[in-house]
Write a protein that holds these residues in place. Sequence first.
Motif, PDB file in Angstrom:
ATOM      1  N   GLU A 240     -54.397  15.583   2.668  1.00 47.17           N
ATOM      2  CA  GLU A 240     -54.899  14.072   2.456  1.00 47.17           C
ATOM      3  C   GLU A 240     -54.086  13.246   3.589  1.00 47.17           C
ATOM      4  OE1 GLU A 240     -56.762  12.794   0.378  1.00 47.17           O
ATOM      5  OE2 GLU A 240     -57.046  14.027  -1.447  1.00 47.17           O
ATOM      6  N   GLN A 257     -51.466   8.798  -5.771  1.00 47.38           N
ATOM      7  CA  GLN A 257     -52.386   8.291  -6.557  1.00 47.38           C
ATOM      8  C   GLN A 257     -53.784   9.057  -6.420  1.00 47.38           C
ATOM      9  OE1 GLN A 257     -51.175   6.146  -8.639  1.00 47.38           O
ATOM     10  NE2 GLN A 257     -49.720   4.817  -7.635  1.00 47.38           N
ATOM     11  N   THR A 258     -54.287   9.673  -7.653  1.00 47.73           N
ATOM     12  CA  THR A 258     -55.530  10.495  -7.386  1.00 47.73           C
ATOM     13  C   THR A 258     -56.359  10.077  -8.416  1.00 47.73           C
ATOM     14  OG1 THR A 258     -55.294  12.341  -8.598  1.00 47.73           O
ATOM     15  CG2 THR A 258     -54.210  12.488  -6.373  1.00 47.73           C
ATOM     16  N   THR A 259     -57.576  10.334  -8.150  1.00 45.94           N
ATOM     17  CA  THR A 259     -58.531   9.934  -9.212  1.00 45.94           C
ATOM     18  C   THR A 259     -58.305  10.601 -10.522  1.00 45.94           C
ATOM     19  OG1 THR A 259     -60.159  11.614  -8.633  1.00 45.94           O
ATOM     20  CG2 THR A 259     -60.427   9.322  -7.451  1.00 45.94           C
ATOM     21  N   GLN A 260     -57.849  11.620 -10.488  1.00 45.47           N
ATOM     22  CA  GLN A 260     -57.222  12.449 -11.650  1.00 45.47           C
ATOM     23  C   GLN A 260     -55.929  12.224 -12.121  1.00 45.47           C
ATOM     24  OE1 GLN A 260     -59.586  14.217 -13.476  1.00 45.47           O
ATOM     25  NE2 GLN A 260     -60.976  13.347 -11.840  1.00 45.47           N
TER      26      GLN A 260
ATOM     27  N   MET B   1     -58.737  13.869  -5.519  1.00 47.44           N
ATOM     28  CA  MET B   1     -58.674  13.067  -4.273  1.00 47.44           C
ATOM     29  C   MET B   1     -57.894  11.758  -4.624  1.00 47.44           C
ATOM     30  SD  MET B   1     -62.617  11.550  -3.732  1.00 47.44           S
ATOM     31  CE  MET B   1     -62.274  11.987  -2.009  1.00 47.44           C
ATOM     32  N   LEU B   2     -57.459  11.169  -3.395  1.00 48.35           N
ATOM     33  CA  LEU B   2     -56.783   9.922  -3.455  1.00 48.35           C
ATOM     34  C   LEU B   2     -57.691   8.825  -4.095  1.00 48.35           C
ATOM     35  CD1 LEU B   2     -55.047   9.450  -0.183  1.00 48.35           C
ATOM     36  CD2 LEU B   2     -53.840  10.013  -2.193  1.00 48.35           C
ATOM     37  N   SER B   3     -57.148   7.839  -4.712  1.00 47.53           N
ATOM     38  CA  SER B   3     -57.884   7.048  -5.291  1.00 47.53           C
ATOM     39  C   SER B   3     -58.279   5.600  -4.348  1.00 47.53           C
ATOM     40  CB  SER B   3     -56.826   6.104  -6.294  1.00 47.53           C
ATOM     41  OG  SER B   3     -56.548   6.965  -7.429  1.00 47.53           O
ATOM     42  N   ARG B   4     -57.529   5.752  -3.315  1.00 53.63           N
ATOM     43  CA  ARG B   4     -58.026   4.830  -2.113  1.00 53.63           C
ATOM     44  C   ARG B   4     -59.294   5.344  -1.498  1.00 53.63           C
ATOM     45  NH1 ARG B   4     -56.535   4.648   2.884  1.00 53.63           N
ATOM     46  NH2 ARG B   4     -55.065   5.944   2.485  1.00 53.63           N
ATOM     47  N   ALA B   6     -61.397   7.618  -2.633  1.00 50.48           N
ATOM     48  CA  ALA B   6     -62.514   7.346  -3.413  1.00 50.48           C
ATOM     49  C   ALA B   6     -63.157   5.885  -3.578  1.00 50.48           C
ATOM     50  CB  ALA B   6     -62.235   7.810  -5.120  1.00 50.48           C
ATOM     51  N   HIS B   8     -63.127   3.907  -0.870  1.00 53.97           N
ATOM     52  CA  HIS B   8     -63.427   3.735   0.263  1.00 53.97           C
ATOM     53  C   HIS B   8     -64.969   4.431   0.354  1.00 53.97           C
ATOM     54  CE1 HIS B   8     -60.418   1.535   2.464  1.00 53.97           C
ATOM     55  NE2 HIS B   8     -59.649   2.400   2.234  1.00 53.97           N
ATOM     56  N   VAL B  99     -61.729   6.575   5.894  1.00 56.28           N
ATOM     57  CA  VAL B  99     -61.745   7.944   5.337  1.00 56.28           C
ATOM     58  C   VAL B  99     -62.384   8.867   6.431  1.00 56.28           C
ATOM     59  CG1 VAL B  99     -61.558   7.139   2.990  1.00 56.28           C
ATOM     60  CG2 VAL B  99     -63.902   7.498   4.113  1.00 56.28           C
ATOM     61  N   THR B 102     -62.298  12.382   5.578  1.00 56.68           N
ATOM     62  CA  THR B 102     -62.733  13.023   4.440  1.00 56.68           C
ATOM     63  C   THR B 102     -64.366  13.331   4.434  1.00 56.68           C
ATOM     64  OG1 THR B 102     -61.099  11.574   3.311  1.00 56.68           O
ATOM     65  CG2 THR B 102     -62.937  12.620   1.768  1.00 56.68           C
ATOM     66  N   VAL B 103     -64.983  12.286   5.213  1.00 48.49           N
ATOM     67  CA  VAL B 103     -66.443  12.671   5.392  1.00 48.49           C
ATOM     68  C   VAL B 103     -66.547  13.711   6.603  1.00 48.49           C
ATOM     69  CG1 VAL B 103     -66.778  10.419   4.418  1.00 48.49           C
ATOM     70  CG2 VAL B 103     -66.862  10.579   6.893  1.00 48.49           C
ATOM     71  N   GLU B 157     -65.675  15.964  -5.260  1.00 48.02           N
ATOM     72  CA  GLU B 157     -65.386  14.651  -5.879  1.00 48.02           C
ATOM     73  C   GLU B 157     -65.902  13.605  -4.833  1.00 48.02           C
ATOM     74  OE1 GLU B 157     -61.366  14.439  -7.096  1.00 48.02           O
ATOM     75  OE2 GLU B 157     -61.864  12.652  -8.227  1.00 48.02           O
ATOM     76  N   PHE B 161     -68.422  10.474  -5.847  1.00 44.80           N
ATOM     77  CA  PHE B 161     -68.136   9.048  -5.654  1.00 44.80           C
ATOM     78  C   PHE B 161     -69.209   8.348  -4.711  1.00 44.80           C
ATOM     79  CE2 PHE B 161     -63.901   9.729  -7.290  1.00 44.80           C
ATOM     80  CZ  PHE B 161     -63.967   8.909  -8.284  1.00 44.80           C
ATOM     81  N   ILE B 253     -66.708  13.394 -12.390  1.00 49.62           N
ATOM     82  CA  ILE B 253     -65.572  13.021 -11.933  1.00 49.62           C
ATOM     83  C   ILE B 253     -64.599  12.535 -13.136  1.00 49.62           C
ATOM     84  CG2 ILE B 253     -66.237  12.115  -9.832  1.00 49.62           C
ATOM     85  CD1 ILE B 253     -66.371   9.317 -10.704  1.00 49.62           C
ATOM     86  N   ALA B 254     -64.927  12.619 -14.395  1.00 50.99           N
ATOM     87  CA  ALA B 254     -64.289  12.411 -15.647  1.00 50.99           C
ATOM     88  C   ALA B 254     -62.853  12.478 -15.485  1.00 50.99           C
ATOM     89  CB  ALA B 254     -65.001  12.710 -16.825  1.00 50.99           C
ATOM     90  N   ASN B 255     -61.907  11.501 -15.925  1.00 51.59           N
ATOM     91  CA  ASN B 255     -60.570  11.549 -16.099  1.00 51.59           C
ATOM     92  C   ASN B 255     -60.128  11.317 -17.512  1.00 51.59           C
ATOM     93  OD1 ASN B 255     -60.205   8.976 -15.813  1.00 51.59           O
ATOM     94  ND2 ASN B 255     -59.449   8.848 -13.785  1.00 51.59           N
ATOM     95  N   PHE B 307     -60.734   4.663 -11.891  1.00 50.41           N
ATOM     96  CA  PHE B 307     -60.595   5.784 -10.726  1.00 50.41           C
ATOM     97  C   PHE B 307     -60.017   5.386  -9.511  1.00 50.41           C
ATOM     98  CE2 PHE B 307     -64.117   7.263 -13.351  1.00 50.41           C
ATOM     99  CZ  PHE B 307     -63.984   8.373 -13.707  1.00 50.41           C
TER     100      PHE B 307
END
Lengths: 470, 315
Positions: A240, A257-260, B1-4, B6, B8, B99, B102-103, B157, B161, B253-255, B307
């Motif tokens: 990351e 901070q992750t989505t999970q 994955m990082l919230s940030r 996701a 973006h 990101v 990531t892509v 993930e 998103f 992606i549920a949490n 998320f």
Amino acid sequence: MNFYNEMIDANGGVRAHYQGYDEWLKATPPERIARKRAEADLAFHRVGITFAVYGEEAGKERLIPFDIIPRIIPSAEWKAMQAGLRQRVKALNMFLHDIYHDQEILKAGKIPAEQILNNAQYRPIMKGVDVPGGVYAHIAGVDIVRAGAGEFYVLEDNLRVPSGVSYMLEDRKMMMRLFPELFAKHKVAPVQHYPDLLLEKLRAVAPNGVSDPTVVVLTPGAYNSAYFEHTFLAQQMGVELVEGRDLFVKDEVVYMQTTQGPQRVDVIYRRIDDDFLDPLVFRADSALGVPGILRAYQAGNVTLANAIGTGVADDKSIYPYVPEMIRFYLGEEPTLNNVPTYMCRKPDELSYVLANLPKLVVKEVHGAGGYGMLVGPAASKDEIERFRQLLIAKPDGYIAQPTLALSNCPTFVESGIAPRHLDLRPFVLSSGQCVNMVPGGLTRVALTEGSLVVNSSQGGGTKDTWILED
Amino acid sequence: MLSRTADHLFWMSRYIERAENLARLLDVTWQMSLVPQSLDAANQNWNAIIALNSLEAAYAEHYDTVNAENVLRFMVTDPNNYSSIYSCLRLARENAHAVRGTVTSEMWETLNSTWLEAREKSFEQILNAGIGEFFDWVKMRSSLSRGVTIGTLLQDEAFHFIRLGTLLERADNTARILDIKYHVLRPHGDEGATDFYQWGALLRSVSAFEVYRKVYRDVITPERVTELLILRNDMPRSLHFCMNGVVKNLELIANRHSGETQRQAGLLHAQLHYARVEDILAEGLHEWLTDFMDRIYALGDGISKDFLVPMAEAA
């Protein structure tokens, strides 16, 4: 001054290791080369291999000019240089461990204690802190110039957040894409495994007891000049890329901070200076850092690469002592030369410097990026006068060195192919006793005729660096 | 994955989808304006575009009168308008930039070159080349980035998103296109060539003209257009199709915070799944669509809270 030309010898002949390239260059129509150069520019733009320039319009990105004539180094020269780099970086790491522990080198009187303890880059907060493997500079970028055949000088050691490795890799990729036939013809040592090597090193310095560490790259953000490199390295390592705001500390443990939900972080390859890392300890106004990260670090719950406080060893006022460190810690003679350095803090050296300014290069002790320096032979009378006043006002802020006859290499410029000065930054990786590097490094070239300043922020370009295997 | 990260990715895909739908909306308005009509009627259509995007104040700041050229300039190349195609492509690229590690490199290069090309086009150049050509270009670039995403990205993930952003944005935009056009067209009744061209243009704007023929093998009626764009679950730009994807990607992606958002999405999906077009029309299409858009907005808000916003306090 006579300059050593990397490609052409003093009699106008082509050096042995450039023969193959020279034949290719002569046999290749200029139109094809021009086309390939345009293609390279376009590709760099499309891929967005850019860097942001401080002081220019916010968010503005620039290409670092890429030159298609490679800088070629024969295997024997590289092997000698590599041994010297290993030796140097090993000693620097031992030095850093020492000054944050028993300070033997100071007790032995090899370096004046006040030079270290009063240094702005010395972090008393690191005293007695044990870092995994005793490694402080996990990634070191050592700037090397050549003054003659086999005659290499270290210009400076970059131990904080050395950058440029992505250009080394992208330049190689571009050369292989544009001129595959050259690689069929030459045995060029590969460099593309650098990210694997880096990841391996970072995993190796995880806190004790962590068997499958989570590694991240910490960036100041998209507007940092080296942002491309940060994303590139994170992507190539498959980890990351985080910003300070993605991290938080709870009970001396760092999480992202992750989505999970929160996920624990073990090793941080940080591309942020010490000063901005922890607003609770260093600069309170830093929005880039992570509050509490230093406590987590001191508790041994997270590894920072490079360690906090490495800056004290790459400071230009400490540089003159590196050969002494090699002798002290390793009991060996240095194999890479230091450039003779005048320390303006010493009155007699200052008076020599003041009397010889037009011949010298003067550098700010904490300067970087080619800012705040005087190149005597190229400077105007006013410039020299301005530096004279600066030196008198704050002598311990400066060092001076004789102007080296930096080697040059044929380079494409507007008027055609002409020699331009260059340097080399190999990237040396350390974990414990193990010091490794990929063959070569980033070659930077000064594009302005006669200029000795190769920094990209000063309009320098880059070249692919070839280490030829036997 | 990082919230940030996701966040973006989610917005990257929303902006590129938004640019595409904006091109579609402007294209259909442009085509309709070519059918003989009064100047007032024509300007009313352009006015509706400003109103639809709630841009009255921003527009008034820069332009005196509402006409085809001004609205097009404002919505296509105006950098002051954060909702223009130009701005959407810029924002899509900025989010991708944040990101880019990531892509895939193909995805980044697609969005980056789209932006670099868009930046070079002045409004005059676009007009000279024929504005329809520009709209086609935007649609193709959006299709290309979607295709590159599906063709190169690991279906993890990040992918979910991106799909979530695309489908949520498309649901919202299709609802908007339908809402504005239905009301502009409805009063004219069901007769005459004008109506046929206008409904045809609307269908074309969402790539549904041939689909309509294939599905209904009949004349174009407003009821069927409504049914096709809201209820057909195999029509890629219909609300039902979009909600299929929203529900599916949300599940992936549920949490532990996302239960309520999933419930809301499921509820909205079920209503589309079991709805009848006559009931929707009886309720009033505009009222129905307004409610739908409100709920899509709430879903976006829920996704953001569950998320994308840092959850430090949850540690």
